[in-house]
Design a protein around this motif. Structure first.
Motif, PDB file in Angstrom:
ATOM      1  N   VAL A 173       2.644  17.485   2.069  1.00 10.05           N
ATOM      2  CA  VAL A 173       3.118  17.958   0.763  1.00 10.05           C
ATOM      3  C   VAL A 173       4.545  17.897   0.770  1.00 10.05           C
ATOM      4  CG1 VAL A 173       3.645  19.988  -0.815  1.00 10.05           C
ATOM      5  CG2 VAL A 173       1.241  19.960   0.281  1.00 10.05           C
ATOM      6  N   PHE A 174       5.542  17.933   1.778  1.00 12.39           N
ATOM      7  CA  PHE A 174       6.709  17.813   1.925  1.00 12.39           C
ATOM      8  C   PHE A 174       7.168  16.415   1.830  1.00 12.39           C
ATOM      9  CE2 PHE A 174      10.856  17.736   4.039  1.00 12.39           C
ATOM     10  CZ  PHE A 174      11.626  18.421   3.535  1.00 12.39           C
ATOM     11  N   ILE A 175       6.226  15.551   2.613  1.00 14.94           N
ATOM     12  CA  ILE A 175       6.445  14.063   2.601  1.00 14.94           C
ATOM     13  C   ILE A 175       6.184  13.639   1.167  1.00 14.94           C
ATOM     14  CG2 ILE A 175       5.568  12.005   3.222  1.00 14.94           C
ATOM     15  CD1 ILE A 175       5.066  13.340   6.135  1.00 14.94           C
ATOM     16  N   HIS A 176       5.312  14.074   0.352  1.00 10.56           N
ATOM     17  CA  HIS A 176       5.124  13.619  -0.717  1.00 10.56           C
ATOM     18  C   HIS A 176       6.394  14.045  -1.933  1.00 10.56           C
ATOM     19  CE1 HIS A 176       0.244  13.312  -0.407  1.00 10.56           C
ATOM     20  NE2 HIS A 176       1.013  12.419   0.181  1.00 10.56           N
ATOM     21  N   PHE A 177       6.587  15.203  -1.601  1.00 12.02           N
ATOM     22  CA  PHE A 177       7.811  15.614  -2.408  1.00 12.02           C
ATOM     23  C   PHE A 177       9.169  14.449  -2.361  1.00 12.02           C
ATOM     24  CE2 PHE A 177      11.614  18.277  -2.458  1.00 12.02           C
ATOM     25  CZ  PHE A 177      11.724  18.694  -3.531  1.00 12.02           C
ATOM     26  N   TYR A 178       9.250  14.526  -1.119  1.00 16.83           N
ATOM     27  CA  TYR A 178      10.347  14.013  -0.711  1.00 16.83           C
ATOM     28  C   TYR A 178      10.505  12.435  -1.047  1.00 16.83           C
ATOM     29  CZ  TYR A 178      14.880  13.912   2.077  1.00 16.83           C
ATOM     30  OH  TYR A 178      16.163  14.053   2.254  1.00 16.83           O
ATOM     31  N   PHE A 179       9.262  11.756  -0.994  1.00 16.65           N
ATOM     32  CA  PHE A 179       9.078  10.388  -1.598  1.00 16.65           C
ATOM     33  C   PHE A 179       9.502  10.442  -3.021  1.00 16.65           C
ATOM     34  CE2 PHE A 179       6.898   6.479  -2.628  1.00 16.65           C
ATOM     35  CZ  PHE A 179       7.330   5.748  -1.665  1.00 16.65           C
ATOM     36  N   VAL A 180       8.917  11.439  -3.833  1.00 17.00           N
ATOM     37  CA  VAL A 180       8.980  11.468  -5.080  1.00 17.00           C
ATOM     38  C   VAL A 180      10.381  11.511  -5.668  1.00 17.00           C
ATOM     39  CG1 VAL A 180       8.619  12.674  -7.301  1.00 17.00           C
ATOM     40  CG2 VAL A 180       6.552  12.180  -5.767  1.00 17.00           C
ATOM     41  N   VAL A 181      11.324  12.266  -4.794  1.00 19.01           N
ATOM     42  CA  VAL A 181      12.783  12.636  -5.088  1.00 19.01           C
ATOM     43  C   VAL A 181      13.378  11.183  -4.859  1.00 19.01           C
ATOM     44  CG1 VAL A 181      14.561  13.695  -4.274  1.00 19.01           C
ATOM     45  CG2 VAL A 181      12.580  15.035  -4.570  1.00 19.01           C
ATOM     46  N   GLY A 182      13.034  10.394  -3.872  1.00 25.28           N
ATOM     47  CA  GLY A 182      13.599   9.233  -3.459  1.00 25.28           C
ATOM     48  C   GLY A 182      13.366   8.176  -4.648  1.00 25.28           C
ATOM     49  N   LEU A 183      12.135   8.131  -5.221  1.00 27.49           N
ATOM     50  CA  LEU A 183      11.925   7.312  -6.233  1.00 27.49           C
ATOM     51  C   LEU A 183      12.881   7.511  -7.390  1.00 27.49           C
ATOM     52  CD1 LEU A 183       7.739   6.961  -6.172  1.00 27.49           C
ATOM     53  CD2 LEU A 183       9.628   5.236  -5.437  1.00 27.49           C
ATOM     54  N   VAL A 184      12.909   8.925  -7.881  1.00 31.69           N
ATOM     55  CA  VAL A 184      13.695   9.438  -9.028  1.00 31.69           C
ATOM     56  C   VAL A 184      15.214   8.964  -8.413  1.00 31.69           C
ATOM     57  CG1 VAL A 184      14.488  11.311 -10.191  1.00 31.69           C
ATOM     58  CG2 VAL A 184      12.133  11.072  -9.571  1.00 31.69           C
ATOM     59  N   SER A 185      15.625   9.227  -7.436  1.00 29.11           N
ATOM     60  CA  SER A 185      16.777   8.905  -6.936  1.00 29.11           C
ATOM     61  C   SER A 185      17.161   7.274  -7.079  1.00 29.11           C
ATOM     62  CB  SER A 185      17.225   9.245  -5.635  1.00 29.11           C
ATOM     63  OG  SER A 185      18.503   8.963  -5.066  1.00 29.11           O
ATOM     64  N   ALA A 186      16.171   6.518  -6.841  1.00 31.43           N
ATOM     65  CA  ALA A 186      16.404   4.943  -7.113  1.00 31.43           C
ATOM     66  C   ALA A 186      16.244   4.582  -8.329  1.00 31.43           C
ATOM     67  CB  ALA A 186      15.119   4.239  -6.014  1.00 31.43           C
ATOM     68  N   LEU A 187      15.606   5.269  -9.153  1.00 32.57           N
ATOM     69  CA  LEU A 187      15.520   5.026 -10.418  1.00 32.57           C
ATOM     70  C   LEU A 187      17.034   5.342 -11.151  1.00 32.57           C
ATOM     71  CD1 LEU A 187      12.181   5.885 -11.602  1.00 32.57           C
ATOM     72  CD2 LEU A 187      13.023   3.513 -11.372  1.00 32.57           C
TER      73      LEU A 187
END
Length: 239
Positions: A173-187
């Motif tokens: 769950v933590f890895i999924h959360f962090y990956f989504v945050v990374g995508l938002v940050s990249a956008l």
């Protein structure tokens, strides 16, 4: 938390030169990355190696299997991710302070912003490259799920060894959360770069805007947009 506080103060100094979308990126960085990693991430991954249990007593087998399962610790990888993402912004702040401290290089705010904008755009490009690189690295190193069982066949293990990972669901769950945050940050970083390239450099103090951006003076016919104009009231990179 002292190291995170120092990093947060450096990032906070960037908002003076950032447009609005860049400030949104800063909020995501401070709240959903640094704060979450400092308060939750350490608790999730602190027992990662201690609770990695293998069904063998062969000396040296457990460390070898752990190294095969996790080439880089999740927590250290995420910390390194944050540090690398913050490096371009921190270097830009140091450069901006250095330029402001040079004798005769202060000038008007518009002149300072015009000199600094290419370096700020470069820092955003470096941030985007680091973000995409770490997202790809996370996907290749760990995938998107922490498996509860890892089968190890490395020497010096005498045979196939089953190793068990602690709290795999919570870590997933933590890895999924962090990956989504990374995508938002990249956008957000891509949107900021597009905004900066579309806006262009700040106008020089005393320069008139383009004719299509300024109407004719009172008493002049349409299309006669010449004449003096006042300096631009602001010289920062914000909108």
């Amino acid at each position: 938390m002292g190291e995170w506080g120092f990093l947060s103060s450096l990032l906070d100094a960037v908002q003076e030169h950032s447009p609005m979308v860049g400030r949104f990126w800063l909020v995501v960085m401070l709240l959903f990355r640094i704060l979450v990693l400092a308060t939750v991430g350490s608790d999730v991954f602190e027992d990662e190696q201690e609770e990695f249990v293998c069904n063998t007593q062969q000396p040296g087998c457990k460390p070898v299997c752990y190294d095969a399962a996790f080439p880089i610790s999740h927590y250290r990888f995420l910390v390194f991710h944050v540090v690398v993402l913050s490096a371009p912004a921190a270097l830009f702040v140091i450069f901006a302070v250095h330029q402001a401290a040079k004798p005769g290089r202060g000038g008007a705010p518009g002149q300072r912003a015009r000199r600094l904008q290419p370096f700020y755009v470069g820092s955003v490009v470096a941030r985007i490259a680091a973000e995409l690189g770490f997202l790809l690295g996370q996907a290749l190193l760990y995938g998107f799920r922490v498996q509860p069982l890892f089968v190890c066949r490395r020497r010096p293990c005498p045979h196939r060894v089953d190793c068990f990972v602690s709290r795999p669901t919570e870590k997933t769950v933590f890895i999924h959360f962090y990956f989504v945050v990374g995508l938002v940050s990249a956008l957000l970083s891509l949107a900021e770069l597009a905004h900066l390239l579309r806006k262009g450099p700040p106008a020089r103090p005393g320069c008139c805007p383009r004719p299509q951006e300024r109407g004719p003076a009172p008493g002049q016919p349409a299309g006669a947009a010449g004449g003096p104009c006042a300096p631009h009231p602001r010289g920062d990179l914000t909108v």
